[in-house]
Design a protein around this motif. Structure first.
Motif, short mmCIF file in Angstrom:
data_model
loop_
_atom_site.label_atom_id
_atom_site.label_comp_id
_atom_site.label_asym_id
_atom_site.label_seq_id
_atom_site.Cartn_x
_atom_site.Cartn_y
_atom_site.Cartn_z
N ALA A 32 1.26 4.80 1.33
CA ALA A 32 0.74 5.65 2.40
C ALA A 32 1.88 6.09 3.30
CB ALA A 32 -0.32 4.91 3.22
N TRP A 38 -1.47 6.54 8.14
CA TRP A 38 -2.16 5.34 7.67
C TRP A 38 -3.19 4.87 8.69
CZ3 TRP A 38 -1.02 -0.10 9.11
CH2 TRP A 38 -1.58 -1.03 8.21
N GLN A 62 0.84 -1.20 0.00
CA GLN A 62 0.00 0.00 0.00
C GLN A 62 0.87 1.25 0.00
OE1 GLN A 62 -2.96 -0.05 3.10
NE2 GLN A 62 -3.41 -2.24 2.85
#
Length: 264
Positions: free
Chosen positions: A89, A94, A87
């Motif tokens: 982020a 996050w 991911q």
């Protein structure tokens, strides 16, 4: 911020950055009892230097990477592992999922975070009894020591911020002070594994590594090119175009206590 510079050199970072020694990976796997039943959170994985060997244990792994280019390369490197989710982020922003992790790990990135906030946020992501693992990497005395002594003249010329007479530290001098982990209300049972590896580079390979360091990436172009030319000349004329660099790694692990905390 300096940590943002890595994403612009993602391909070189993937190519040049050293992988972690197998004994370190095995010790981490033993400590966290890694296997298909484990959920792992990796913070700032880069292009997967540690992620790939962790994924080989079959665990479910979520990797949170700030740089989109680094994350794209990590996904490419981890294409054979369908249980890995990379991911993009900022970990400090996050959203921590409801289901807790068994292991939270960060490799050669802990120094970019505020320690107190980092420990609180990782604790909020872990189940009680889960593990935090922090891997550090230090460049220490050893290898082709004569080159590293001589190269300081290049840095003193092209980077005025370089302290005069700076020398590579020893492993003892770079050992991490673990009191911030030991004093945390979120963690207990702090242990440290330490080990070193030496890697030999050609001139081009060594300069590739140099160009993955944030301080070098942040230099103005004339100074950076002057430094690289100086290092190249030194390597080619005094060391036969080869240099051995010594890396000192630490694996700091701690167990999540039963205390609750939001990490907000």
């Amino acid at each position: 911020m300096l940590r943002d510079t890595f994403d612009g050199a993602a391909e070189r970072y993937d190519r040049a950055r050293p992988r972690y020694p197998r004994p370190l990976v095995d010790e981490l796997a033993r400590t966290a009892d890694l296997g298909p039943a484990r959920r792992v959170l990796e913070i700032a994985p880069g292009t997967g230097q540690l992620t790939v060997p962790l994924a080989e244990f079959g665990c479910r792994l979520t990797a949170v990477e700030l740089g989109p280019s680094l994350a794209a390369l990590a996904r490419r490197n981890l294409g054979a592992f369908p249980r890995v989710d990379v991911q993009v982020a900022d970990f400090e922003l996050w959203e921590v999922p409801d289901e807790p992790f068994d292991l939270a790990v960060t490799a050669t990135a802990y120094h970019w975070f505020d320690p107190g906030r980092f420990l609180a946020r990782t604790a909020s992501a872990l189940r009680p009894g889960g593990h935090l693992a922090v891997v550090t990497t230090h460049h220490v005395a050893g290898g082709t020591q004569d080159f590293f002594d001589r190269m300081q003249r290049c840095y003193e010329r092209w980077d005025p911020a370089t302290p005069p007479g700076l020398r590579m530290p020893t492993e003892v001098e770079t050992a991490t002070d673990t009191r911030e982990f030991e004093g945390s209300a979120y963690f207990e049972d702090v242990t440290v594994w330490r080990g070193a590896q030496e890697i030999t580079y050609t001139t081009d390979e060594y300069l590739d590594v140099v160009l993955t360091y944030s301080g070098h990436l942040a230099m103005d172009e004339p100074s950076r090119q002057g430094l690289l030319a100086c290092l190249r000349e030194l390597l080619e004329t005094r060391h036969g175009g080869r240099v051995t660099k010594r890396y000192f790694h630490e694996l700091i692990t701690a167990t999540r206590t039963g205390a609750c905390g939001t990490g907000a």
